[in-house]
Write an enzyme that holds these catalytic residues in place. Structure first.
Site, PDB file in Angstrom:
ATOM      1  N   TYR A 156      82.469  14.260  40.727  1.00 15.67           N
ATOM      2  CA  TYR A 156      81.829  15.547  41.013  1.00 15.67           C
ATOM      3  C   TYR A 156      81.864  16.476  39.797  1.00 15.67           C
ATOM      4  O   TYR A 156      81.742  17.696  39.938  1.00 15.67           O
ATOM      5  CB  TYR A 156      82.520  16.221  42.203  1.00 15.67           C
ATOM      6  CG  TYR A 156      82.198  15.591  43.546  1.00 15.67           C
ATOM      7  CD1 TYR A 156      82.573  14.289  43.838  1.00 15.67           C
ATOM      8  CD2 TYR A 156      81.513  16.304  44.529  1.00 15.67           C
ATOM      9  CE1 TYR A 156      82.281  13.709  45.052  1.00 15.67           C
ATOM     10  CE2 TYR A 156      81.217  15.729  45.759  1.00 15.67           C
ATOM     11  CZ  TYR A 156      81.603  14.435  46.014  1.00 15.67           C
ATOM     12  OH  TYR A 156      81.308  13.862  47.230  1.00 15.67           O
ATOM     13  N   LYS A 192      90.774   2.780  42.729  1.00 19.63           N
ATOM     14  CA  LYS A 192      90.114   1.550  42.242  1.00 19.63           C
ATOM     15  C   LYS A 192      90.586   1.331  40.804  1.00 19.63           C
ATOM     16  O   LYS A 192      89.789   1.183  39.868  1.00 19.63           O
ATOM     17  CB  LYS A 192      88.586   1.705  42.342  1.00 19.63           C
ATOM     18  CG  LYS A 192      87.789   0.429  42.094  1.00 19.63           C
ATOM     19  CD  LYS A 192      87.766  -0.569  43.236  1.00 19.63           C
ATOM     20  CE  LYS A 192      87.246  -1.924  42.807  1.00 19.63           C
ATOM     21  NZ  LYS A 192      87.307  -2.945  43.861  1.00 19.63           N
ATOM     22  N   ASP A 209      88.325  -0.544  48.445  1.00 18.69           N
ATOM     23  CA  ASP A 209      87.559  -1.485  49.261  1.00 18.69           C
ATOM     24  C   ASP A 209      88.448  -2.073  50.356  1.00 18.69           C
ATOM     25  O   ASP A 209      88.074  -2.133  51.532  1.00 18.69           O
ATOM     26  CB  ASP A 209      86.883  -2.567  48.398  1.00 18.69           C
ATOM     27  CG  ASP A 209      87.775  -3.159  47.323  1.00 18.69           C
ATOM     28  OD1 ASP A 209      88.770  -2.513  46.932  1.00 18.69           O
ATOM     29  OD2 ASP A 209      87.491  -4.271  46.852  1.00 18.69           O
ATOM     30  N   ASP A 258      85.495  11.705  49.875  1.00 18.88           N
ATOM     31  CA  ASP A 258      84.226  11.958  50.544  1.00 18.88           C
ATOM     32  C   ASP A 258      83.865  10.783  51.455  1.00 18.88           C
ATOM     33  O   ASP A 258      83.499  10.968  52.617  1.00 18.88           O
ATOM     34  CB  ASP A 258      83.141  12.149  49.472  1.00 18.88           C
ATOM     35  CG  ASP A 258      81.786  12.445  50.070  1.00 18.88           C
ATOM     36  OD1 ASP A 258      81.701  13.340  50.918  1.00 18.88           O
ATOM     37  OD2 ASP A 258      80.815  11.763  49.693  1.00 18.88           O
ATOM     38  N   ASP A 274      84.613  10.488  55.846  1.00 19.33           N
ATOM     39  CA  ASP A 274      83.502  10.257  56.776  1.00 19.33           C
ATOM     40  C   ASP A 274      83.716   8.990  57.589  1.00 19.33           C
ATOM     41  O   ASP A 274      83.420   8.953  58.783  1.00 19.33           O
ATOM     42  CB  ASP A 274      82.171  10.166  56.023  1.00 19.33           C
ATOM     43  CG  ASP A 274      81.509  11.524  55.875  1.00 19.33           C
ATOM     44  OD1 ASP A 274      82.236  12.519  55.676  1.00 19.33           O
ATOM     45  OD2 ASP A 274      80.270  11.604  55.969  1.00 19.33           O
TER      46      ASP A 274
HETATM   47  C1  LIG Z   1      88.740  -8.024  42.517  1.00 17.71           C
HETATM   48  C2  LIG Z   1      87.815  -6.883  42.251  1.00 17.71           C
HETATM   49  C3  LIG Z   1      87.744  -6.597  40.779  1.00 17.71           C
HETATM   50  C4  LIG Z   1      86.424  -7.139  42.849  1.00 17.71           C
HETATM   51  C5  LIG Z   1      85.471  -5.995  42.649  1.00 17.71           C
HETATM   52  O1  LIG Z   1      85.882  -4.826  42.600  1.00 17.71           O
HETATM   53  O2  LIG Z   1      84.273  -6.266  42.547  1.00 17.71           O
HETATM   54  C6  LIG Z   1      86.477  -7.454  44.345  1.00 17.71           C
HETATM   55  O3  LIG Z   1      86.890  -6.354  45.082  1.00 17.71           O
HETATM   56  C7  LIG Z   1      85.127  -7.915  44.817  1.00 17.71           C
HETATM   57  O4  LIG Z   1      84.517  -7.221  45.630  1.00 17.71           O
HETATM   58  O5  LIG Z   1      84.680  -8.965  44.382  1.00 17.71           O
HETATM   59  C1  LIG Z   2      77.239  17.862  51.120  1.00 15.25           C
HETATM   60  C2  LIG Z   2      78.003  17.085  50.103  1.00 15.25           C
HETATM   61  C3  LIG Z   2      77.722  17.594  48.721  1.00 15.25           C
HETATM   62  C4  LIG Z   2      79.505  17.104  50.425  1.00 15.25           C
HETATM   63  C5  LIG Z   2      80.300  16.277  49.453  1.00 15.25           C
HETATM   64  O1  LIG Z   2      79.831  15.267  48.904  1.00 15.25           O
HETATM   65  O2  LIG Z   2      81.464  16.624  49.219  1.00 15.25           O
HETATM   66  C6  LIG Z   2      79.813  16.602  51.828  1.00 15.25           C
HETATM   67  O3  LIG Z   2      79.513  15.262  51.978  1.00 15.25           O
HETATM   68  C7  LIG Z   2      81.257  16.839  52.154  1.00 15.25           C
HETATM   69  O4  LIG Z   2      81.997  15.868  52.330  1.00 15.25           O
HETATM   70  O5  LIG Z   2      81.671  17.995  52.222  1.00 15.25           O
END
Ligand SMILES: CC(C)[C@H](C(=O)O)[C@@H](O)C(=O)O
Ligand SMILES: CC(C)[C@H](C(=O)O)[C@@H](O)C(=O)O
Lengths: 337, 337
Positions: A128, A175, A208, A232, A236
């Site tokens: 951001y 990450k 992930d 963010d 959600d």
């Molecule tokens: C192991 C890692 C670096 C890899 C990635 O981030 O792409 C894994 O999470 C994937 O999705 O294959």
């Molecule tokens: C509206 C958007 C810019 C905002 C963000 O990304 O932070 C919203 O998704 C939030 O989580 O408050």
């Protein structure tokens, strides 16, 4: 109670359904006899014809003076060239942490039971930063910034929150296997702070994997702390587990004890002005504001009235499968007080 | 069938449980009479004592020559200073799209029924640029790169995939309300490609909202296409909906018809060598490889045998709540052929 001097609090109703749901909060607070003196300001994605601006200095100053406020939704137009007002407020007011509790509402069934998560999001930097650049035509870059200062204060906030709220564990989401330097710095700060809280369990989870585990078994988590963009996304996702952003509150925390509670759902222009909006997220954000002000008794009263109204199921807005208007739902909450 | 000339395919068993689950694939393919001649290479996070390297030129060349391969898990140590081999392979082989189907396995119950999603992830750039920099002590930056070239080819791939697989909708996932230039370019490319496919529904969804909607109602989505990091996050989230990465396959697509199918779960060092690993993700990735080779009949035979074995429930590995060893589970699949 009505015998105490009212506390001044800033109110930004916001765009779209904002004014309607803000009205609901005012009514419920009045019915609960909460001594809040609302300092209401017009801050909107539409230019205010009276001031010819989106956001005036007076509106920002109001939060700095009152140190507490409540904010409705503000629209974030994509590609309109001006920055989201939501973000402007976070940055200008130095609101460094965004706290979003997500818990199952009794009586409102989703696929998940007993969700009870707190996401704490760094709120000022990361992706951001606003730094973007076209290198050559067809090649663009965005810069993610992570600082020790912002990471330390959000980590401190998360562990202190965990401790003072009787939470058992803090998970730092990252990450760093890809962004070793930026997310690595964030983790290093969390590591440092964690050492000062030996009684709180601490773990690091790759984003992930965190998302996969959250949908499989949210009970694996408790308090989650993370850089801005992950916050963010994950907040959600967590909201989705319990029914969506219409039901989840948030509060932005700044230096010097400033707190701006905020409903983070959209401004829903399609239903604006139709008395159809669900005020729950803003009401629960108002409850967070009251707890911040240590008005715990009234916070719990209002919280119970909201929960009980939804659980009873007789008065629900359309998004929750009911047919009540905003005012009917609001009245039902007042009747539960 | 055994009368056709065998097709040469590269096999990277990988780290940890990799060799065991690769063995399972070899056995099932043999039992199904698939004419694959495996060109097996040792590529691992542990240096190969024979070559004194992690990854040899011959191993990369094998994929370029065979144009098709199957890859097991390779560990990605955090903060060890060398880059993930998974990523090295994607970049060196120019594997620009990562396709991850996530569908409910009949007989394996999760909170979600009838999930049927395809995530298509840009696989070479974005936050995975590897460009990071300490500006001053305590301030670090990571650079996200989005190019028109990479965005166009993954968008093209996604729409072509949708069309050739009878899919109805493509959703482009982004955060262009914050990263207007980078994610904006990605969206612009998707917009352009979408115009060439008027028969495919097209929508743009902000990543946070996408995650919320996926956990609330995955049936809202069909094919999802997105930049690298969002693909990493969302594909794991989707995998979680149907049981996790142990059950979901993937395939990396490169230029000139190259395809490297890949189990994207971890190398599970804790259970490595113990005959406890679940080979399903690698087996299903093998099925994707067979479909890529147009060996559809055998692909469907093997696919059914895997699905039926899991559905029957008699032989399941520990991660699925069973007590079978890898070899018992593999034998059960062969018996179902
Ligand atoms: C192991 C890692 C670096 C890899 C990635 O981030 O792409 C894994 O999470 C994937 O999705 O294959
Ligand atoms: C509206 C958007 C810019 C905002 C963000 O990304 O932070 C919203 O998704 C939030 O989580 O408050």
């Amino acid at each position: 109670s009505s015998s105490t001097t009212p506390i001044k609090a800033t109110l930004f109703p916001g765009d779209g359904i904002g004014p309607e749901i803000a009205e609901s909060v005012k009514q419920v607070f009045t019915a609960a006899d909460v001594a809040i003196d609302w300092d209401e300001h017009y801050v909107s994605t539409e230019v205010d014809p009276r001031t010819n601006s989106f956001l005036t200095w007076e509106s920002l100053q109001s939060v700095l003076d009152n140190k507490v406020g409540l904010k409705g939704p503000m629209a974030t137009p994509i590609g309109k060239g001006h920055r989201s007002l939501n973000l402007t407020l976070r940055k200008e007011l130095n609101l460094y942490a965004n706290v979003r509790p997500c818990y199952s509402l009794p009586g409102y069934k989703t696929r998940y039971d007993d969700v009870d998560l707190i996401t704490i999001r760094e709120n000022t930097e990361g992706e951001y930063s606003g730094l973007e650049h076209q290198v050559v035509k067809g090649v663009v870059e965005s810069i993610k910034i992570i600082t020790r200062k912002a990471s330390m204060r959000v980590a401190e906030y998360a562990f202190l929150y965990a401790k003072t709220h009787g939470r058992k564990k803090v998970s730092a989401i990252h990450k760093a296997n890809i962004m070793q330097k930026t997310d690595g710095l964030f983790l290093q700060c969390c590591d440092e702070v964690a050492e000062k809280y030996p009684e709180i369990e601490y773990e690091k989870v790759v984003i992930d994997n965190c998302c996969m585990m959250l949908v499989k078994n949210p009970a694996l988590f408790d308090v989650l702390v993370m850089p801005n963009l992950y916050g963010d996304i994950i907040s959600d996702l967590c909201a989705g587990l319990v029914g969506g952003l219409g039901l989840t509150p948030s509060c932005n925390i700044g230096e010097d004890g400033i707190a701006l509670a905020e409903a983070v759902h959209g401004s829903a222009p399609d239903i604006a002005g139709k008395n159809l909006a669900n005020p729950t997220a803003l009401l629960l954000s108002g409850v967070m504001m009251l707890r911040h002000l240590k008005l715990n008794k009234q916070a719990e009263q209002i919280h119970s009235a909201i929960i009980n109204t939804i659980a009873e199921g007789k008065y629900r807005t359309a998004d929750l499968g009911g047919t009540s208007t905003t005012t009917e739902f609001t009245k039902a909450i007042c009747d539960h007080l």
